[in-house]
Scaffold this motif. Structure first.
Motif, PDB file in Angstrom:
ATOM      1  N   PHE A 111       0.829  -1.205   0.000  1.00 35.82           N
ATOM      2  CA  PHE A 111       0.000   0.000   0.000  1.00 35.82           C
ATOM      3  C   PHE A 111       0.868   1.260   0.000  1.00 35.82           C
ATOM      4  O   PHE A 111       0.545   2.238  -0.681  1.00 35.82           O
ATOM      5  CB  PHE A 111      -0.953   0.010   1.197  1.00 35.82           C
ATOM      6  CG  PHE A 111      -2.214  -0.779   0.973  1.00 35.82           C
ATOM      7  CD1 PHE A 111      -3.153  -0.375   0.043  1.00 35.82           C
ATOM      8  CD2 PHE A 111      -2.457  -1.928   1.697  1.00 35.82           C
ATOM      9  CE1 PHE A 111      -4.312  -1.099  -0.173  1.00 35.82           C
ATOM     10  CE2 PHE A 111      -3.614  -2.668   1.496  1.00 35.82           C
ATOM     11  CZ  PHE A 111      -4.547  -2.253   0.554  1.00 35.82           C
ATOM     12  N   ALA A 112       1.957   1.252   0.740  1.00 36.52           N
ATOM     13  CA  ALA A 112       2.841   2.420   0.770  1.00 36.52           C
ATOM     14  C   ALA A 112       3.437   2.686  -0.610  1.00 36.52           C
ATOM     15  O   ALA A 112       3.542   3.844  -1.047  1.00 36.52           O
ATOM     16  CB  ALA A 112       3.955   2.211   1.802  1.00 36.52           C
ATOM     17  N   GLU A 113       3.814   1.621  -1.327  1.00 38.64           N
ATOM     18  CA  GLU A 113       4.353   1.791  -2.677  1.00 38.64           C
ATOM     19  C   GLU A 113       3.305   2.375  -3.622  1.00 38.64           C
ATOM     20  O   GLU A 113       3.610   3.253  -4.440  1.00 38.64           O
ATOM     21  CB  GLU A 113       4.856   0.448  -3.205  1.00 38.64           C
ATOM     22  CG  GLU A 113       6.128  -0.039  -2.509  1.00 38.64           C
ATOM     23  CD  GLU A 113       6.506  -1.450  -2.894  1.00 38.64           C
ATOM     24  OE1 GLU A 113       5.719  -2.128  -3.580  1.00 38.64           O
ATOM     25  OE2 GLU A 113       7.593  -1.893  -2.477  1.00 38.64           O
ATOM     26  N   LEU A 114       2.068   1.910  -3.492  1.00 36.07           N
ATOM     27  CA  LEU A 114       1.006   2.443  -4.347  1.00 36.07           C
ATOM     28  C   LEU A 114       0.674   3.887  -3.989  1.00 36.07           C
ATOM     29  O   LEU A 114       0.385   4.701  -4.874  1.00 36.07           O
ATOM     30  CB  LEU A 114      -0.245   1.567  -4.258  1.00 36.07           C
ATOM     31  CG  LEU A 114      -0.154   0.240  -5.002  1.00 36.07           C
ATOM     32  CD1 LEU A 114      -1.335  -0.658  -4.664  1.00 36.07           C
ATOM     33  CD2 LEU A 114      -0.069   0.466  -6.509  1.00 36.07           C
ATOM     34  N   ALA A 118       9.903   7.104  -4.667  1.00 32.38           N
ATOM     35  CA  ALA A 118      10.455   6.651  -3.393  1.00 32.38           C
ATOM     36  C   ALA A 118       9.353   6.686  -2.343  1.00 32.38           C
ATOM     37  O   ALA A 118       8.553   7.618  -2.295  1.00 32.38           O
ATOM     38  CB  ALA A 118      11.613   7.555  -2.990  1.00 32.38           C
ATOM     39  N   VAL A 119       9.304   5.655  -1.524  1.00 38.63           N
ATOM     40  CA  VAL A 119       8.307   5.604  -0.457  1.00 38.63           C
ATOM     41  C   VAL A 119       8.791   6.474   0.697  1.00 38.63           C
ATOM     42  O   VAL A 119       9.885   6.272   1.225  1.00 38.63           O
ATOM     43  CB  VAL A 119       8.094   4.151   0.018  1.00 38.63           C
ATOM     44  CG1 VAL A 119       7.163   4.108   1.215  1.00 38.63           C
ATOM     45  CG2 VAL A 119       7.549   3.303  -1.124  1.00 38.63           C
ATOM     46  N   SER A 120       7.975   7.454   1.052  1.00 35.65           N
ATOM     47  CA  SER A 120       8.326   8.352   2.152  1.00 35.65           C
ATOM     48  C   SER A 120       7.778   7.818   3.473  1.00 35.65           C
ATOM     49  O   SER A 120       6.960   6.893   3.497  1.00 35.65           O
ATOM     50  CB  SER A 120       7.735   9.744   1.884  1.00 35.65           C
ATOM     51  OG  SER A 120       6.311   9.691   1.980  1.00 35.65           O
ATOM     52  N   ASP A 121       8.235   8.433   4.571  1.00 39.96           N
ATOM     53  CA  ASP A 121       7.683   8.073   5.878  1.00 39.96           C
ATOM     54  C   ASP A 121       6.182   8.332   5.907  1.00 39.96           C
ATOM     55  O   ASP A 121       5.430   7.575   6.512  1.00 39.96           O
ATOM     56  CB  ASP A 121       8.367   8.873   6.989  1.00 39.96           C
ATOM     57  CG  ASP A 121       9.803   8.424   7.228  1.00 39.96           C
ATOM     58  OD1 ASP A 121      10.162   7.309   6.778  1.00 39.96           O
ATOM     59  OD2 ASP A 121      10.561   9.183   7.851  1.00 39.96           O
ATOM     60  N   ARG A 146       1.019   9.483  -5.528  1.00 41.08           N
ATOM     61  CA  ARG A 146       1.534  10.829  -5.290  1.00 41.08           C
ATOM     62  C   ARG A 146       2.293  11.325  -6.510  1.00 41.08           C
ATOM     63  O   ARG A 146       2.131  12.466  -6.949  1.00 41.08           O
ATOM     64  CB  ARG A 146       2.443  10.818  -4.050  1.00 41.08           C
ATOM     65  CG  ARG A 146       3.084  12.141  -3.722  1.00 41.08           C
ATOM     66  CD  ARG A 146       3.821  12.112  -2.380  1.00 41.08           C
ATOM     67  NE  ARG A 146       4.541  10.891  -2.074  1.00 41.08           N
ATOM     68  CZ  ARG A 146       5.759  10.599  -2.519  1.00 41.08           C
ATOM     69  NH1 ARG A 146       6.389  11.423  -3.334  1.00 41.08           N
ATOM     70  NH2 ARG A 146       6.349   9.468  -2.170  1.00 41.08           N
ATOM     71  N   GLY A 147       3.106  10.441  -7.107  1.00 41.58           N
ATOM     72  CA  GLY A 147       3.857  10.817  -8.300  1.00 41.58           C
ATOM     73  C   GLY A 147       2.950  11.101  -9.478  1.00 41.58           C
ATOM     74  O   GLY A 147       3.150  12.066 -10.216  1.00 41.58           O
ATOM     75  N   GLN A 148       1.910  10.276  -9.647  1.00 47.57           N
ATOM     76  CA  GLN A 148       0.972  10.488 -10.746  1.00 47.57           C
ATOM     77  C   GLN A 148       0.174  11.773 -10.555  1.00 47.57           C
ATOM     78  O   GLN A 148      -0.074  12.516 -11.494  1.00 47.57           O
ATOM     79  CB  GLN A 148       0.027   9.287 -10.881  1.00 47.57           C
ATOM     80  CG  GLN A 148       0.722   8.063 -11.429  1.00 47.57           C
ATOM     81  CD  GLN A 148      -0.189   6.841 -11.518  1.00 47.57           C
ATOM     82  OE1 GLN A 148      -1.233   6.785 -10.889  1.00 47.57           O
ATOM     83  NE2 GLN A 148       0.238   5.861 -12.297  1.00 47.57           N
ATOM     84  N   MET A 149      -0.222  12.047  -9.321  1.00 47.02           N
ATOM     85  CA  MET A 149      -1.021  13.244  -9.055  1.00 47.02           C
ATOM     86  C   MET A 149      -0.206  14.524  -9.210  1.00 47.02           C
ATOM     87  O   MET A 149      -0.742  15.576  -9.522  1.00 47.02           O
ATOM     88  CB  MET A 149      -1.632  13.176  -7.655  1.00 47.02           C
ATOM     89  CG  MET A 149      -2.701  12.094  -7.545  1.00 47.02           C
ATOM     90  SD  MET A 149      -3.322  11.857  -5.878  1.00 47.02           S
ATOM     91  CE  MET A 149      -4.333  13.315  -5.712  1.00 47.02           C
TER      92      MET A 149
END
Length: 198
Positions: free
Chosen positions: A128-131, A154-157, A136-139
């Motif tokens: 889920f964090a990767e998605l 990159a997956v953030s905190d 976020r990148g797509q938006m």
């Protein structure tokens, strides 16, 4: 008789009567085999319970893979499809949720069950964090290198924290549906899921 049939019998018994309903004798009766065959394969009630829990995990993972294949390339679509697989939106998922919740309660006092639960839930949180990072990148308008694999950010905190919150909310929704299906019906589950993903 496949060994998987014994795990299915254990899962069905747990769904109907809780973990107390699962024993070598009851699984043998449900599967139509001798108790000796069940004991030879699993040995103890604990091993039967772990087999039933692993079966739930396998079913969910198979649905997640199918959901990924069915979703379009957007991270948002994949995120929703994945979340739907963890909610009791049909009879099979409702049975699995009922059994899973009994295992969650047992995890508080059983190290093996707790370890299996933790391993599965960490994998779910990571996916889920990767998605969420991909969404976020797509938006933000970033171009993805490969539309079939939306995980390039990159997956953030914050993504990890949001994934943990999403899973906690899905857990709560599943519990509410199992306990109060009239109040937390399928329509409401879908409405709340829309709100969560927004």
């Amino acid at each position: 008789m496949r060994y998987d049939d014994l795990a299915v019998a254990a899962l069905d018994l747990a769904a109907e009567g809780g973990l107390e309903a699962v024993s070598v004798r009851t699984v043998a009766a449900r599967a139509g085999v001798s108790p000796g065959l069940v004991q030879h394969r699993y040995g103890t009630k604990q091993q039967l319970l772990l087999a039933a829990m692993e079966l739930v995990v396998q079913r969910v993972q198979a649905r997640l893979e199918a959901a990924d294949a069915a979703a379009d390339a957007s991270a948002n679509s994949r995120l929703r499809y994945r979340a739907e697989q963890l909610l009791p939106l049909d009879a099979q998922r409702r049975t699995e949720a009922r059994v899973w919740l009994t295992f969650v309660a047992r995890a508080a006092v059983d190290e093996q069950v707790a370890a299996l639960h933790s391993q599965f839930w960490q994998a779910m949180q990571d996916s889920f964090a990767e998605l969420l990072a991909a969404r976020r990148g797509q938006m933000s308008g970033d171009r993805l290198e490969d539309a079939e694999s939306p995980v390039h950010e990159a997956v953030s905190d914050r993504d990890a924290d949001d994934a943990a919150c999403l899973l906690a909310a899905l857990d709560g929704m599943a519990i509410a549906n199992i306990a109060e299906s009239g109040r937390m019906n399928t329509r409401r589950l879908n409405t709340l899921l829309d709100q969560l993903l927004d």
